[in-house]
Design a protein around this motif. Structure first.
Motif, PDB file in Angstrom:
ATOM      1  N   ILE A 201       1.856   9.143 -27.660  1.00 16.56           N
ATOM      2  CA  ILE A 201       2.350   9.166 -26.284  1.00 16.56           C
ATOM      3  C   ILE A 201       3.692   8.454 -26.216  1.00 16.56           C
ATOM      4  N   LEU A 202       4.680   9.132 -25.666  1.00 17.67           N
ATOM      5  CA  LEU A 202       5.963   8.483 -25.368  1.00 17.67           C
ATOM      6  C   LEU A 202       5.858   7.899 -23.970  1.00 17.67           C
ATOM      7  N   MET A 203       5.885   6.555 -23.905  1.00 15.14           N
ATOM      8  CA  MET A 203       5.663   5.838 -22.653  1.00 15.14           C
ATOM      9  C   MET A 203       6.967   5.239 -22.133  1.00 15.14           C
ATOM     10  N   PRO A 204       7.089   5.088 -20.804  1.00 18.85           N
ATOM     11  CA  PRO A 204       8.206   4.297 -20.264  1.00 18.85           C
ATOM     12  C   PRO A 204       8.094   2.861 -20.761  1.00 18.85           C
ATOM     13  N   THR A 205       9.210   2.181 -20.915  1.00 23.11           N
ATOM     14  CA  THR A 205       9.175   0.798 -21.383  1.00 23.11           C
ATOM     15  C   THR A 205       8.545  -0.108 -20.331  1.00 23.11           C
ATOM     16  N   ARG A 206       8.127  -1.273 -20.751  1.00 20.14           N
ATOM     17  CA  ARG A 206       7.409  -2.185 -19.852  1.00 20.14           C
ATOM     18  C   ARG A 206       8.291  -2.707 -18.723  1.00 20.14           C
ATOM     19  N   ASN A 207       9.594  -2.687 -18.904  1.00 20.80           N
ATOM     20  CA  ASN A 207      10.503  -3.139 -17.853  1.00 20.80           C
ATOM     21  C   ASN A 207      10.854  -2.043 -16.864  1.00 20.80           C
ATOM     22  N   SER A 208      10.427  -0.812 -17.140  1.00 20.53           N
ATOM     23  CA  SER A 208      10.803   0.301 -16.271  1.00 20.53           C
ATOM     24  C   SER A 208       9.984   0.294 -14.985  1.00 20.53           C
ATOM     25  N   VAL A 209      10.556   0.855 -13.926  1.00 19.63           N
ATOM     26  CA  VAL A 209       9.877   0.902 -12.631  1.00 19.63           C
ATOM     27  C   VAL A 209       8.621   1.763 -12.690  1.00 19.63           C
ATOM     28  N   ILE A 210       8.656   2.847 -13.489  1.00 20.77           N
ATOM     29  CA  ILE A 210       7.528   3.779 -13.469  1.00 20.77           C
ATOM     30  C   ILE A 210       6.396   3.371 -14.407  1.00 20.77           C
ATOM     31  N   ARG A 211       6.594   2.349 -15.240  1.00 23.54           N
ATOM     32  CA  ARG A 211       5.527   1.962 -16.175  1.00 23.54           C
ATOM     33  C   ARG A 211       4.237   1.594 -15.452  1.00 23.54           C
ATOM     34  N   PRO A 212       4.248   0.679 -14.455  1.00 22.95           N
ATOM     35  CA  PRO A 212       2.986   0.367 -13.764  1.00 22.95           C
ATOM     36  C   PRO A 212       2.400   1.569 -13.043  1.00 22.95           C
ATOM     37  N   ILE A 213       3.247   2.482 -12.564  1.00 27.96           N
ATOM     38  CA  ILE A 213       2.756   3.688 -11.902  1.00 27.96           C
ATOM     39  C   ILE A 213       1.988   4.548 -12.892  1.00 27.96           C
ATOM     40  N   VAL A 214       2.535   4.676 -14.108  1.00 23.75           N
ATOM     41  CA  VAL A 214       1.872   5.461 -15.161  1.00 23.75           C
ATOM     42  C   VAL A 214       0.547   4.811 -15.549  1.00 23.75           C
ATOM     43  N   GLU A 215       0.557   3.494 -15.730  1.00 19.46           N
ATOM     44  CA  GLU A 215      -0.670   2.802 -16.131  1.00 19.46           C
ATOM     45  C   GLU A 215      -1.755   2.931 -15.067  1.00 19.46           C
ATOM     46  N   GLN A 216      -1.371   2.818 -13.790  1.00 23.85           N
ATOM     47  CA  GLN A 216      -2.353   2.969 -12.708  1.00 23.85           C
ATOM     48  C   GLN A 216      -2.919   4.381 -12.677  1.00 23.85           C
ATOM     49  N   PHE A 217      -2.082   5.376 -12.936  1.00 17.29           N
ATOM     50  CA  PHE A 217      -2.551   6.762 -12.953  1.00 17.29           C
ATOM     51  C   PHE A 217      -3.561   6.968 -14.076  1.00 17.29           C
TER      52      PHE A 217
END
Length: 331
Positions: A201-217
Protein backbone atom coordinates in the motif's frame (compact mmCIF):
# COMPACT_ATOMS: atom_id res chain seq x y z
CA UNK A 1 4.92 54.68 28.45
CA UNK A 2 6.12 51.09 28.60
CA UNK A 3 8.48 49.80 25.91
CA UNK A 4 6.73 47.72 23.22
CA UNK A 5 9.55 45.18 23.11
CA UNK A 6 12.41 44.29 25.41
CA UNK A 7 15.44 46.14 23.96
CA UNK A 8 17.61 43.11 24.76
CA UNK A 9 15.85 41.13 22.01
CA UNK A 10 17.73 41.65 18.76
CA UNK A 11 17.07 40.56 15.19
CA UNK A 12 19.79 37.91 15.47
CA UNK A 13 17.89 36.28 18.37
CA UNK A 14 14.75 35.89 16.26
CA UNK A 15 16.68 34.65 13.23
CA UNK A 16 18.53 32.00 15.24
CA UNK A 17 15.43 30.87 17.12
CA UNK A 18 13.29 30.59 13.98
CA UNK A 19 15.94 28.67 12.04
CA UNK A 20 16.56 26.19 14.88
CA UNK A 21 12.79 25.65 15.14
CA UNK A 22 12.54 25.19 11.38
CA UNK A 23 15.49 22.80 11.11
CA UNK A 24 14.89 21.05 14.47
CA UNK A 25 18.65 21.02 14.75
CA UNK A 26 21.32 23.43 15.99
CA UNK A 27 23.84 22.04 13.53
CA UNK A 28 21.61 22.49 10.49
CA UNK A 29 20.53 25.94 11.65
CA UNK A 30 24.18 26.96 12.01
CA UNK A 31 24.88 25.79 8.47
CA UNK A 32 21.93 27.77 7.08
CA UNK A 33 22.88 30.91 9.02
CA UNK A 34 26.60 30.48 8.20
CA UNK A 35 27.68 30.81 11.81
CA UNK A 36 29.11 28.34 14.31
CA UNK A 37 27.07 25.93 16.43
CA UNK A 38 28.24 27.52 19.69
CA UNK A 39 27.15 30.93 18.37
CA UNK A 40 23.65 29.61 17.60
CA UNK A 41 23.40 27.93 21.00
CA UNK A 42 24.59 31.09 22.78
CA UNK A 43 22.13 33.29 20.87
CA UNK A 44 19.12 31.09 21.65
CA UNK A 45 20.20 30.82 25.31
CA UNK A 46 20.28 34.61 25.48
CA UNK A 47 16.74 34.76 24.13
CA UNK A 48 15.58 32.16 26.68
CA UNK A 49 17.17 34.23 29.47
CA UNK A 50 15.35 37.37 28.32
CA UNK A 51 12.00 35.56 28.07
CA UNK A 52 12.56 33.54 31.23
CA UNK A 53 11.35 30.29 29.63
CA UNK A 54 12.79 27.25 27.86
CA UNK A 55 12.09 27.45 24.14
CA UNK A 56 13.32 23.99 23.09
CA UNK A 57 13.27 20.43 24.41
CA UNK A 58 14.81 17.19 23.28
CA UNK A 59 12.98 14.94 20.81
CA UNK A 60 14.80 11.71 20.03
CA UNK A 61 18.15 12.70 18.55
CA UNK A 62 16.99 16.22 17.78
CA UNK A 63 15.09 19.07 19.42
CA UNK A 64 11.72 20.73 19.04
CA UNK A 65 10.04 23.86 20.40
CA UNK A 66 8.37 23.58 23.79
CA UNK A 67 4.73 24.58 24.18
CA UNK A 68 5.82 28.13 24.99
CA UNK A 69 8.37 27.92 22.20
CA UNK A 70 5.57 27.12 19.74
CA UNK A 71 3.63 30.17 20.91
CA UNK A 72 6.67 32.41 20.54
CA UNK A 73 7.46 30.89 17.12
CA UNK A 74 4.06 31.88 15.72
CA UNK A 75 4.53 35.49 16.71
CA UNK A 76 8.25 35.65 15.90
CA UNK A 77 7.61 34.13 12.48
CA UNK A 78 4.86 36.65 11.78
CA UNK A 79 7.14 39.50 12.94
CA UNK A 80 9.94 38.41 10.61
CA UNK A 81 7.48 37.97 7.74
CA UNK A 82 6.14 41.51 8.18
CA UNK A 83 9.66 42.94 8.46
CA UNK A 84 10.66 41.09 5.29
CA UNK A 85 7.59 42.49 3.52
CA UNK A 86 8.51 46.02 4.64
CA UNK A 87 12.07 45.70 3.31
CA UNK A 88 10.83 44.14 0.05
CA UNK A 89 8.21 46.87 -0.40
CA UNK A 90 10.79 49.63 -0.05
CA UNK A 91 13.19 47.88 -2.43
CA UNK A 92 10.48 47.30 -5.02
CA UNK A 93 9.21 50.87 -4.75
CA UNK A 94 12.70 52.19 -5.29
CA UNK A 95 13.22 49.88 -8.29
CA UNK A 96 9.66 50.39 -9.62
CA UNK A 97 9.06 46.63 -9.78
CA UNK A 98 6.07 44.45 -8.82
CA UNK A 99 6.33 42.22 -5.73
CA UNK A 100 6.73 38.47 -6.38
CA UNK A 101 3.71 36.23 -5.88
CA UNK A 102 4.72 33.11 -3.91
CA UNK A 103 2.25 30.23 -4.01
CA UNK A 104 2.34 26.89 -2.21
CA UNK A 105 0.21 24.20 -3.84
CA UNK A 106 -0.56 20.56 -3.21
CA UNK A 107 0.47 18.22 -6.07
CA UNK A 108 -3.17 17.85 -7.17
CA UNK A 109 -3.54 21.64 -7.26
CA UNK A 110 -0.28 22.09 -9.16
CA UNK A 111 -1.48 19.68 -11.82
CA UNK A 112 -5.17 20.59 -12.06
CA UNK A 113 -5.59 24.22 -10.99
CA UNK A 114 -2.37 26.21 -11.31
CA UNK A 115 -1.77 25.84 -15.08
CA UNK A 116 -5.22 27.27 -15.83
CA UNK A 117 -4.82 29.89 -13.10
CA UNK A 118 -1.50 30.99 -14.60
CA UNK A 119 -3.20 31.45 -17.97
CA UNK A 120 -5.84 33.71 -16.39
CA UNK A 121 -3.19 35.59 -14.40
CA UNK A 122 -1.03 36.35 -17.43
CA UNK A 123 -4.11 37.36 -19.43
CA UNK A 124 -4.46 40.26 -16.99
CA UNK A 125 -1.09 41.53 -18.20
CA UNK A 126 0.32 40.91 -14.73
CA UNK A 127 4.09 41.32 -14.69
CA UNK A 128 4.95 40.14 -11.18
CA UNK A 129 7.48 37.31 -10.77
CA UNK A 130 5.79 34.03 -9.80
CA UNK A 131 7.07 31.29 -7.51
CA UNK A 132 5.11 28.03 -7.19
CA UNK A 133 6.18 25.49 -4.55
CA UNK A 134 4.67 22.00 -4.30
CA UNK A 135 4.77 19.88 -1.15
CA UNK A 136 2.89 18.48 1.82
CA UNK A 137 0.15 20.62 3.31
CA UNK A 138 1.90 20.89 6.70
CA UNK A 139 5.20 21.93 5.10
CA UNK A 140 3.52 24.56 2.95
CA UNK A 141 1.61 26.00 5.91
CA UNK A 142 4.84 26.28 7.90
CA UNK A 143 6.44 28.17 5.01
CA UNK A 144 3.36 30.39 4.91
CA UNK A 145 3.71 31.18 8.62
CA UNK A 146 7.39 32.02 8.21
CA UNK A 147 6.63 34.47 5.40
CA UNK A 148 8.24 32.39 2.66
CA UNK A 149 4.86 32.03 0.90
CA UNK A 150 1.98 34.46 0.40
CA UNK A 151 -0.74 31.88 -0.21
CA UNK A 152 -1.28 28.12 0.08
CA UNK A 153 -3.78 26.27 -2.08
CA UNK A 154 -4.45 23.03 -0.25
CA UNK A 155 -6.58 21.09 2.19
CA UNK A 156 -8.10 22.71 5.25
CA UNK A 157 -5.85 21.98 8.22
CA UNK A 158 -7.07 21.00 11.69
CA UNK A 159 -8.28 23.89 13.91
CA UNK A 160 -5.14 23.97 16.06
CA UNK A 161 -3.05 24.41 12.89
CA UNK A 162 -5.18 27.34 11.68
CA UNK A 163 -4.19 29.82 14.38
CA UNK A 164 -3.48 33.15 12.70
CA UNK A 165 -4.63 31.84 9.32
CA UNK A 166 -7.79 32.22 7.24
CA UNK A 167 -9.32 29.77 4.76
CA UNK A 168 -11.56 30.19 1.72
CA UNK A 169 -13.25 27.04 0.44
CA UNK A 170 -12.98 26.32 -3.31
CA UNK A 171 -14.06 22.69 -3.70
CA UNK A 172 -14.04 19.31 -1.95
CA UNK A 173 -11.96 16.30 -2.88
CA UNK A 174 -12.06 12.71 -1.70
CA UNK A 175 -9.44 10.00 -1.36
CA UNK A 176 -9.38 7.09 -3.81
CA UNK A 177 -7.68 3.68 -3.98
CA UNK A 178 -5.85 3.32 -7.29
CA UNK A 179 -4.37 0.26 -9.03
CA UNK A 180 -3.06 -0.68 -12.46
CA UNK A 181 -5.58 -1.82 -15.10
CA UNK A 182 -6.08 -5.59 -14.94
CA UNK A 183 -5.41 -5.77 -11.20
CA UNK A 184 -6.99 -8.80 -9.55
CA UNK A 185 -9.05 -6.63 -7.20
CA UNK A 186 -10.87 -5.16 -10.21
CA UNK A 187 -12.28 -8.56 -11.23
CA UNK A 188 -15.25 -8.36 -8.87
CA UNK A 189 -14.42 -11.81 -7.50
CA UNK A 190 -12.39 -10.64 -4.53
CA UNK A 191 -13.60 -9.34 -1.17
CA UNK A 192 -11.90 -5.96 -1.45
CA UNK A 193 -11.72 -5.06 2.21
CA UNK A 194 -10.57 -8.54 3.22
CA UNK A 195 -7.79 -8.72 0.65
CA UNK A 196 -6.64 -5.12 0.79
CA UNK A 197 -3.95 -5.75 3.39
CA UNK A 198 -2.38 -8.51 1.28
CA UNK A 199 -0.97 -5.99 -1.19
CA UNK A 200 1.69 -3.30 -0.84
CA UNK A 201 0.00 0.00 0.00
CA UNK A 202 1.28 3.44 -0.93
CA UNK A 203 0.14 5.59 1.99
CA UNK A 204 0.13 9.36 2.56
CA UNK A 205 2.92 10.38 4.93
CA UNK A 206 2.15 10.81 8.62
CA UNK A 207 2.46 14.60 8.36
CA UNK A 208 -0.07 14.82 5.53
CA UNK A 209 -3.58 16.16 6.11
CA UNK A 210 -5.24 13.10 4.57
CA UNK A 211 -3.33 10.48 6.58
CA UNK A 212 -5.73 10.48 9.59
CA UNK A 213 -8.67 10.51 7.17
CA UNK A 214 -7.30 7.39 5.45
CA UNK A 215 -6.64 5.64 8.77
CA UNK A 216 -10.16 6.40 10.03
CA UNK A 217 -11.65 5.06 6.80
CA UNK A 218 -9.67 1.80 7.05
CA UNK A 219 -10.62 1.35 10.71
CA UNK A 220 -14.30 2.01 9.94
CA UNK A 221 -14.20 -0.69 7.27
CA UNK A 222 -12.50 -3.17 9.59
CA UNK A 223 -9.39 -3.30 7.45
CA UNK A 224 -6.18 -4.40 9.12
CA UNK A 225 -3.26 -2.08 8.52
CA UNK A 226 -1.32 -3.40 5.52
CA UNK A 227 1.78 -5.50 6.12
CA UNK A 228 3.75 -3.51 3.54
CA UNK A 229 3.36 0.26 3.71
CA UNK A 230 5.26 2.72 1.56
CA UNK A 231 4.84 6.32 2.67
CA UNK A 232 5.25 8.82 -0.15
CA UNK A 233 4.16 12.24 -1.38
CA UNK A 234 5.70 11.68 -4.81
CA UNK A 235 3.00 11.37 -7.44
CA UNK A 236 5.59 10.46 -10.10
CA UNK A 237 6.79 7.52 -7.99
CA UNK A 238 3.21 6.51 -7.22
CA UNK A 239 2.25 6.39 -10.90
CA UNK A 240 5.37 4.47 -11.95
CA UNK A 241 5.27 1.92 -9.14
CA UNK A 242 1.56 1.17 -9.33
CA UNK A 243 1.71 0.64 -13.10
CA UNK A 244 4.47 -1.98 -12.75
CA UNK A 245 3.20 -3.80 -9.65
CA UNK A 246 0.13 -4.97 -7.73
CA UNK A 247 0.48 -2.12 -5.25
CA UNK A 248 -2.52 -0.01 -4.20
CA UNK A 249 -2.09 3.76 -4.10
CA UNK A 250 -4.21 5.76 -1.62
CA UNK A 251 -4.25 9.30 -2.94
CA UNK A 252 -6.43 12.40 -3.44
CA UNK A 253 -8.49 11.84 -6.59
CA UNK A 254 -7.38 15.05 -8.27
CA UNK A 255 -3.83 13.70 -8.54
CA UNK A 256 -4.90 10.74 -10.70
CA UNK A 257 -8.07 11.89 -12.44
CA UNK A 258 -6.32 12.33 -15.79
CA UNK A 259 -4.56 8.96 -15.47
CA UNK A 260 -7.89 7.26 -14.79
CA UNK A 261 -9.57 9.05 -17.69
CA UNK A 262 -6.75 7.90 -19.99
CA UNK A 263 -7.05 4.30 -18.78
CA UNK A 264 -3.54 4.27 -17.32
CA UNK A 265 -4.85 3.68 -13.79
CA UNK A 266 -8.09 2.37 -12.30
CA UNK A 267 -9.98 3.20 -9.11
CA UNK A 268 -11.11 0.38 -6.82
CA UNK A 269 -14.91 0.48 -6.36
CA UNK A 270 -14.96 1.69 -2.77
CA UNK A 271 -17.44 4.30 -1.57
CA UNK A 272 -14.95 6.83 -0.19
CA UNK A 273 -17.32 9.78 0.07
CA UNK A 274 -16.61 9.90 3.82
CA UNK A 275 -13.04 10.94 3.03
CA UNK A 276 -14.10 14.09 1.20
CA UNK A 277 -12.47 17.26 2.54
CA UNK A 278 -12.35 20.96 1.64
CA UNK A 279 -9.60 22.38 -0.56
CA UNK A 280 -9.10 26.12 -0.72
CA UNK A 281 -6.99 29.22 -0.17
CA UNK A 282 -5.08 29.65 3.10
CA UNK A 283 -3.41 32.95 4.01
CA UNK A 284 -2.00 34.65 7.08
CA UNK A 285 -4.57 36.97 8.60
CA UNK A 286 -1.98 39.77 8.67
CA UNK A 287 -1.08 39.51 4.96
CA UNK A 288 -1.51 42.71 2.99
CA UNK A 289 -3.05 41.65 -0.33
CA UNK A 290 -1.16 43.58 -3.01
CA UNK A 291 -2.48 43.90 -6.55
CA UNK A 292 -0.59 40.97 -8.12
CA UNK A 293 -1.58 38.63 -5.30
CA UNK A 294 -5.23 39.70 -5.63
CA UNK A 295 -5.08 38.94 -9.36
CA UNK A 296 -3.60 35.51 -8.68
CA UNK A 297 -6.25 34.71 -6.07
CA UNK A 298 -9.00 35.59 -8.53
CA UNK A 299 -7.26 33.55 -11.25
CA UNK A 300 -7.17 30.51 -8.95
CA UNK A 301 -10.87 30.95 -8.14
CA UNK A 302 -11.72 31.05 -11.86
CA UNK A 303 -9.53 28.04 -12.64
CA UNK A 304 -11.16 26.01 -9.86
CA UNK A 305 -14.63 26.97 -11.07
CA UNK A 306 -13.80 26.00 -14.66
CA UNK A 307 -12.27 22.71 -13.54
CA UNK A 308 -15.61 20.99 -13.10
CA UNK A 309 -15.15 20.06 -9.43
CA UNK A 310 -18.33 18.69 -7.86
CA UNK A 311 -19.31 21.42 -5.44
CA UNK A 312 -17.83 24.53 -7.00
CA UNK A 313 -21.25 26.07 -7.60
CA UNK A 314 -21.98 26.05 -3.88
CA UNK A 315 -21.52 29.29 -1.99
CA UNK A 316 -18.02 29.67 -0.67
CA UNK A 317 -17.60 28.98 3.00
CA UNK A 318 -16.78 32.09 5.00
CA UNK A 319 -13.16 32.48 6.01
CA UNK A 320 -12.33 30.68 9.23
CA UNK A 321 -11.68 33.17 11.97
CA UNK A 322 -8.25 32.99 13.59
CA UNK A 323 -8.33 31.03 16.84
CA UNK A 324 -7.22 32.64 20.10
CA UNK A 325 -5.30 30.07 21.32
CA UNK A 326 17.62 20.85 28.98
CA UNK A 327 17.19 21.90 25.61
CA UNK A 328 19.82 22.87 23.01
CA UNK A 329 22.41 20.26 22.15
CA UNK A 330 25.23 19.78 19.67
CA UNK A 331 23.35 16.82 18.17
Amino acid sequence: MASLIDPRIKLRHLQAFIEVARQKSVMRAANVLHISQPAVTKTVRELEDVLGVALFEREGRGIRPTRLGDIFLRHAGATMAVLRQAVDAVSREAAHTDPPVRIGALPTVSARIMPEAMTHFLAEAAQAPIKIVTGENATLLEQLRQGDLDLVVGRLATPEKMTGLSFEHLYSEQVVFVVRPGHRLLSGKADLFTELSNYPILMPTRNSVIRPIVEQFLIAQGVAMPKTQIETVSDSFGRAYVRMSDAIWIISEGVVVDDVAAGALAILPFNTSDTSGPVGLTMRTDTAVFTSLALMIEAIRRAATMGGWRDLNQDRLPGIKPLKWDYLSDE
